[in-house]
Design a protein around this motif. Sequence first.
Motif, PDB file in Angstrom:
ATOM      1  N   VAL A 152       0.837  -1.204   0.000  1.00  0.00           N
ATOM      2  CA  VAL A 152       0.000   0.000   0.000  1.00  0.00           C
ATOM      3  C   VAL A 152       0.871   1.253   0.000  1.00  0.00           C
ATOM      4  O   VAL A 152       0.605   2.225  -0.728  1.00  0.00           O
ATOM      5  N   VAL A 153       1.942   1.230   0.787  1.00  0.00           N
ATOM      6  CA  VAL A 153       2.846   2.391   0.855  1.00  0.00           C
ATOM      7  C   VAL A 153       3.544   2.604  -0.487  1.00  0.00           C
ATOM      8  O   VAL A 153       3.638   3.736  -0.988  1.00  0.00           O
ATOM      9  N   ILE A 154       4.041   1.524  -1.087  1.00  0.00           N
ATOM     10  CA  ILE A 154       4.706   1.641  -2.396  1.00  0.00           C
ATOM     11  C   ILE A 154       3.734   2.198  -3.433  1.00  0.00           C
ATOM     12  O   ILE A 154       4.069   3.094  -4.219  1.00  0.00           O
ATOM     13  N   THR A 155       2.522   1.673  -3.441  1.00  0.00           N
ATOM     14  CA  THR A 155       1.512   2.157  -4.393  1.00  0.00           C
ATOM     15  C   THR A 155       1.202   3.635  -4.156  1.00  0.00           C
ATOM     16  O   THR A 155       1.081   4.422  -5.112  1.00  0.00           O
ATOM     17  N   ALA A 156       1.082   4.018  -2.892  1.00  0.00           N
ATOM     18  CA  ALA A 156       0.766   5.419  -2.574  1.00  0.00           C
ATOM     19  C   ALA A 156       1.872   6.361  -3.058  1.00  0.00           C
ATOM     20  O   ALA A 156       1.583   7.455  -3.559  1.00  0.00           O
ATOM     21  N   THR A 157       3.136   5.945  -2.934  1.00  0.00           N
ATOM     22  CA  THR A 157       4.230   6.814  -3.383  1.00  0.00           C
ATOM     23  C   THR A 157       4.219   7.002  -4.898  1.00  0.00           C
ATOM     24  O   THR A 157       4.634   8.045  -5.406  1.00  0.00           O
ATOM     25  N   ILE A 158       3.748   5.982  -5.624  1.00  0.00           N
ATOM     26  CA  ILE A 158       3.682   6.103  -7.085  1.00  0.00           C
ATOM     27  C   ILE A 158       2.502   6.968  -7.508  1.00  0.00           C
ATOM     28  O   ILE A 158       2.590   7.743  -8.466  1.00  0.00           O
ATOM     29  N   VAL A 159       1.392   6.861  -6.791  1.00  0.00           N
ATOM     30  CA  VAL A 159       0.188   7.641  -7.137  1.00  0.00           C
ATOM     31  C   VAL A 159       0.363   9.106  -6.763  1.00  0.00           C
ATOM     32  O   VAL A 159      -0.173  10.010  -7.427  1.00  0.00           O
ATOM     33  N   PHE A 160       1.122   9.358  -5.708  1.00  0.00           N
ATOM     34  CA  PHE A 160       1.219  10.683  -5.107  1.00  0.00           C
ATOM     35  C   PHE A 160       1.617  11.777  -6.091  1.00  0.00           C
ATOM     36  O   PHE A 160       0.954  12.824  -6.189  1.00  0.00           O
ATOM     37  N   PHE A 161       2.683  11.549  -6.872  1.00  0.00           N
ATOM     38  CA  PHE A 161       3.255  12.647  -7.647  1.00  0.00           C
ATOM     39  C   PHE A 161       2.362  13.140  -8.777  1.00  0.00           C
ATOM     40  O   PHE A 161       2.195  14.358  -8.938  1.00  0.00           O
ATOM     41  N   PRO A 162       1.791  12.267  -9.629  1.00  0.00           N
ATOM     42  CA  PRO A 162       0.938  12.811 -10.708  1.00  0.00           C
ATOM     43  C   PRO A 162      -0.262  13.588 -10.174  1.00  0.00           C
ATOM     44  O   PRO A 162      -0.664  14.584 -10.786  1.00  0.00           O
ATOM     45  N   VAL A 163      -0.811  13.155  -9.038  1.00  0.00           N
ATOM     46  CA  VAL A 163      -1.933  13.899  -8.452  1.00  0.00           C
ATOM     47  C   VAL A 163      -1.447  15.253  -7.942  1.00  0.00           C
ATOM     48  O   VAL A 163      -2.085  16.291  -8.159  1.00  0.00           O
ATOM     49  N   LEU A 164      -0.294  15.246  -7.275  1.00  0.00           N
ATOM     50  CA  LEU A 164       0.276  16.494  -6.753  1.00  0.00           C
ATOM     51  C   LEU A 164       0.565  17.485  -7.886  1.00  0.00           C
ATOM     52  O   LEU A 164       0.138  18.649  -7.836  1.00  0.00           O
ATOM     53  N   ALA A 165       1.275  17.030  -8.917  1.00  0.00           N
ATOM     54  CA  ALA A 165       1.677  17.920 -10.006  1.00  0.00           C
ATOM     55  C   ALA A 165       0.460  18.484 -10.735  1.00  0.00           C
ATOM     56  O   ALA A 165       0.411  19.678 -11.055  1.00  0.00           O
ATOM     57  N   ASN A 166      -0.528  17.648 -11.001  1.00  0.00           N
ATOM     58  CA  ASN A 166      -1.723  18.120 -11.711  1.00  0.00           C
ATOM     59  C   ASN A 166      -2.544  19.075 -10.858  1.00  0.00           C
ATOM     60  O   ASN A 166      -3.149  20.017 -11.390  1.00  0.00           O
ATOM     61  N   THR A 167      -2.574  18.848  -9.561  1.00  0.00           N
ATOM     62  CA  THR A 167      -3.305  19.759  -8.678  1.00  0.00           C
ATOM     63  C   THR A 167      -2.662  21.138  -8.681  1.00  0.00           C
ATOM     64  O   THR A 167      -3.351  22.169  -8.761  1.00  0.00           O
ATOM     65  N   ILE A 168      -1.333  21.171  -8.592  1.00  0.00           N
ATOM     66  CA  ILE A 168      -0.626  22.457  -8.602  1.00  0.00           C
ATOM     67  C   ILE A 168      -0.870  23.189  -9.921  1.00  0.00           C
ATOM     68  O   ILE A 168      -1.217  24.381  -9.941  1.00  0.00           O
ATOM     69  N   VAL A 169      -0.698  22.471 -11.038  1.00  0.00           N
ATOM     70  CA  VAL A 169      -0.893  23.101 -12.349  1.00  0.00           C
ATOM     71  C   VAL A 169      -2.330  23.594 -12.499  1.00  0.00           C
ATOM     72  O   VAL A 169      -2.586  24.692 -13.006  1.00  0.00           O
ATOM     73  N   GLY A 170      -3.293  22.786 -12.038  1.00  0.00           N
ATOM     74  CA  GLY A 170      -4.697  23.175 -12.152  1.00  0.00           C
ATOM     75  C   GLY A 170      -5.007  24.432 -11.361  1.00  0.00           C
ATOM     76  O   GLY A 170      -5.686  25.346 -11.858  1.00  0.00           O
ATOM     77  N   LEU A 171      -4.508  24.510 -10.134  1.00  0.00           N
ATOM     78  CA  LEU A 171      -4.768  25.698  -9.311  1.00  0.00           C
ATOM     79  C   LEU A 171      -4.088  26.937  -9.889  1.00  0.00           C
ATOM     80  O   LEU A 171      -4.606  28.047  -9.788  1.00  0.00           O
ATOM     81  N   ARG A 172      -2.911  26.734 -10.480  1.00  0.00           N
ATOM     82  CA  ARG A 172      -2.187  27.872 -11.063  1.00  0.00           C
ATOM     83  C   ARG A 172      -2.776  28.300 -12.408  1.00  0.00           C
ATOM     84  O   ARG A 172      -2.431  29.381 -12.910  1.00  0.00           O
ATOM     85  N   SER A 173      -3.628  27.482 -13.002  1.00  0.00           N
ATOM     86  CA  SER A 173      -4.166  27.797 -14.333  1.00  0.00           C
ATOM     87  C   SER A 173      -5.402  28.686 -14.273  1.00  0.00           C
ATOM     88  O   SER A 173      -5.951  29.033 -15.327  1.00  0.00           O
ATOM     89  N   ALA A 174      -5.849  29.030 -13.075  1.00  0.00           N
ATOM     90  CA  ALA A 174      -7.034  29.889 -12.953  1.00  0.00           C
ATOM     91  C   ALA A 174      -6.769  31.244 -13.603  1.00  0.00           C
ATOM     92  O   ALA A 174      -5.715  31.852 -13.376  1.00  0.00           O
TER      93      ALA A 174
END
Length: 287
Positions: A152-174
């Motif tokens: 579960v921890v290994i999977t979470a570390t792989i999922v974490f970054f694309p969600v993080l990066a897209n969230t930042i880009v999305g918030l900055r795209s307003a």
Amino acid sequence: MKTSLDASQEGPLVDSTDMAPAPAEAAGLSPTRRRTLMAGFFVLVMAIWHFAVVLLEVSPLIFPGPLAVARALVELFQSGEIVKHLGVTLYEILAGFAFGALFGLLLGALIGQSSLLEAVLYPYVVAFQTVPKVAVAPLFVLWFGFDTTSKVVITATIVFFPVLANTIVGLRSAPKDQIELMKAFTASPWHVFRMVRLPQALPYVFAGLDIGIVLAVIGAIVGEFVGAQAGLGYLILQRNFSMDAAGMFAILVVLSLIGLVLHSVMRLIARRVIFWTDAFTDLSRGA
């Protein structure tokens, strides 16, 4: 384009005037025609695979034909052996995705609102992301044990970054003009976030979640390869030791189906949540 005041009364502030058609629509394909073409392509690939194996006399121990894989798949389900392992892997995928997506969203929301946090934290996040997860997986197994927690921890570390990066880009795209207009009407930072930044970010967030749910399948299997007592990755290793190539292909088919189902579910949820825009489709297409 809607103004902020219009959107505050009617809905989110996402401009949908520049929406591009989906690939099938752009090609002028109806859903029925698209499904027919997909089924025809599948049959063509299976036929090429079958005749290539037969004509080249490839040993089934090295590369089995589609019929042998189909038989192995049926036997896998008839024996009931796969049920337990499928349940374990699904748990690791969904739990890892949930934790990784949650931390990615929370940290992404914080960094997306603060240039200071981005300057301080983001380089470390990128540095951690560049470390191959296969290389650190043995450490996670050492720290969290051979049970499902380490996967579960290994999977979470792989999922974490694309969600993080897209969230930042999305918030900055307003759009800045909409933000300035909201501030001119004395809107609070929370209202700016809820009425402008969040609706603009949601297509990006769902694109990140869509990537993450597919990567979660890979993360769970990587964890099971390193050390596991159950799961589809564990089952593949068992088949590998017994040189059962058809059995390994059958499990790979199951994993592909899991990925396709989870991807379809995520797209369905996205269409329900961000129904006002097709931007998610465009972002997923470009991912």
